[in-house]
Design an enzyme around this catalytic site. Structure first.
Site, PDB file in Angstrom:
ATOM      1  N   SER A   1     -47.060  -5.486   4.352  1.00 31.42           N
ATOM      2  CA  SER A   1     -48.007  -6.052   4.639  1.00 31.42           C
ATOM      3  C   SER A   1     -48.208  -6.963   5.974  1.00 31.42           C
ATOM      4  CB  SER A   1     -48.793  -7.159   3.398  1.00 31.42           C
ATOM      5  OG  SER A   1     -48.137  -7.963   3.244  1.00 31.42           O
TER       6      SER A   1
ATOM      7  N   TYR B   1      -5.210   4.195  -3.602  1.00 29.76           N
ATOM      8  CA  TYR B   1      -6.396   5.258  -3.786  1.00 29.76           C
ATOM      9  C   TYR B   1      -7.413   4.173  -4.433  1.00 29.76           C
ATOM     10  CZ  TYR B   1      -7.597   9.859  -5.447  1.00 29.76           C
ATOM     11  OH  TYR B   1      -8.061  11.238  -5.323  1.00 29.76           O
TER      12      TYR B   1
ATOM     13  N   GLU C   1     -19.806 -10.504   7.002  1.00 28.33           N
ATOM     14  CA  GLU C   1     -19.642 -10.755   5.407  1.00 28.33           C
ATOM     15  C   GLU C   1     -19.893 -12.206   5.060  1.00 28.33           C
ATOM     16  OE1 GLU C   1     -15.854  -7.640   4.923  1.00 28.33           O
ATOM     17  OE2 GLU C   1     -15.515  -9.872   5.017  1.00 28.33           O
TER      18      GLU C   1
ATOM     19  N   HIS D   1      -9.140  -1.311   8.567  1.00 28.15           N
ATOM     20  CA  HIS D   1      -9.595  -2.736   8.794  1.00 28.15           C
ATOM     21  C   HIS D   1      -8.335  -3.440   9.521  1.00 28.15           C
ATOM     22  CE1 HIS D   1     -11.578  -6.659   8.625  1.00 28.15           C
ATOM     23  NE2 HIS D   1     -10.931  -7.161   7.646  1.00 28.15           N
TER      24      HIS D   1
ATOM     25  N   GLN E   1     -11.730   3.247  -0.393  1.00 32.07           N
ATOM     26  CA  GLN E   1     -11.299   4.031   0.842  1.00 32.07           C
ATOM     27  C   GLN E   1      -9.902   5.119   0.854  1.00 32.07           C
ATOM     28  OE1 GLN E   1     -12.991   4.423   3.855  1.00 32.07           O
ATOM     29  NE2 GLN E   1     -14.610   2.764   3.007  1.00 32.07           N
TER      30      GLN E   1
END
Length: 353
Positions: A269, A42, A212, A125, A45
């Site tokens: 710019s 918990y 990463e 993952h 995610q």
């Protein structure tokens, strides 16, 4: 056993039969009816996915270690949390959403003995499955649904009727319906509102680690600190250097996030754009690209995963020392003092301190 892949190593958009984007109206949410989903963990995610599943009408239980801060937070969110063993015992789908390094032991001691044959195991993952730290039983569907955003964003977008895109993959398909199950889950957490993108455990894991290490965390922080050091060593104010090399990075990243390279070049710019085109390649030159290839190679051959697992098993002394040294960099002291004057940057915990 099958793996879902696009064949040409590019992301394919997952759909119900054509190449259009999936949506909550395609009926997939209904097919999770009667399914008991156990969300284990918990954190960022785990909390977001559990809440989104519940709000989508899915039968969800939350499995946690008793007595921790997550247990209290889950109770405050209206859950009746269960210990992990109880939560997974009769689950049709177990979503293992604790941190990578905590997964293998938890899986072997608390989850594997209680998995029901024919059920499904879901990850966000692919690290432990791809690098074989977890070997799921052969009688389970094993899938991945990986939101491309942190948990707080997954939850926030769901609550306002939008979603965060999700990568979807199949590692093991026993039922013949694993891909559909992953799409249903992705739809239930809101991902189909933005797009479910087909990948594989291998591709997700290796590209995530590379991003990463070489760009998002490792590359960006080294570039920021090196730029700051270069200006300070040349005699410029540390405060001015902070604004130029760190603070204003958000402005550029936001432009890239919103509209890619074209939007960035449109809103900076002409001087900045010319400097980008002519000087950027001097910083990230062929030598930098070669080192990126080496980093990717160490991810692909598993040596990074082995190094990180060994470091964690040894207590993480080197990791913590490196992190402490980074946080002791003088740019941090300069930044803290400057940010204290910028009210819009103050976090809720700052006000409570």
């Amino acid at each position: 056993m099958t793996q879902t892949t696009t064949g040409d190593n590019s992301y394919g958009e997952v759909s119900s039969g054509d190449n259009s984007s999936s949506s909550d109206s395609d009926g997939r949410l209904d097919s999770l009816a009667g399914c008991r989903v156990a969300v284990v963990g918990y954190g960022s995610q785990g909390r977001a996915q559990a809440l989104n599943l519940r709000d989508s009408g899915v039968n969800v239980v939350v499995g946690l270690r008793r007595g921790g801060a997550s247990w209290t937070r889950a109770e405050n969110d209206g859950w009746l949390p269960l210990d992990v063993e109880t939560a997974v015992s009769d689950a049709d789908l177990v979503a293992l959403l604790v941190p990578d390094m905590a997964q293998p032991e938890l899986f072997e001691t608390c989850i594997r003995p209680r998995l029901v044959s024919g059920s499904a195991l879901l990850f966000s993952h692919g690290f432990n499955v791809h690098f074989k730290a977890i070997a799921p039983p052969s009688d389970l569907d094993v899938v991945m649904v990986a939101p491309k955003g942190p948990g707080n964003l997954v939850r926030e977008q769901y609550e306002i009727g939008r979603g965060v895109p999700c990568l979807v993959a199949v590692h093991q398909d026993v039922s013949g319906r694993a891909s559909d199950l992953a799409r249903r889950y992705g739809s239930a957490i809101g991902g189909a509102r933005a797009g479910l993108l087909e990948t594989s455990f291998k591709e997700e894991t290796e590209t995530d680690l590379f991003g990463e290490q070489a760009v998002l965390c490792g590359g960006a922080t080294e570039l920021v600190t090196a730029g700051w050091e270069t200006l300070v060593e040349a005699g410029y104010s540390p405060k001015v250097a902070y604004f130029e090399c760190l603070h204003e990075l958000k402005l550029i990243v936001d432009l890239l996030y919103e509209g890619g390279l074209e939007r960035m070049h449109r809103f900076v710019s002409d001087t900045a754009s010319y400097g980008d085109l002519t000087r950027g390649p001097r910083v990230v030159d062929e030598g930098a690209r070669q080192r990126m290839r080496q980093i990717l190679g160490q991810i692909q051959d598993g040596s990074f995963a082995t190094e990180w697992r060994d470091e964690h098993a040894d207590g993480g002394d080197r990791y913590h020392a490196l992190k402490q040294a980074r946080l002791a960099h003088p740019i941090e002291d300069v930044g803290r003092k400057l940010r204290s004057r910028l009210a819009w940057l103050r976090q809720p915990e700052d006000a409570a301190a």
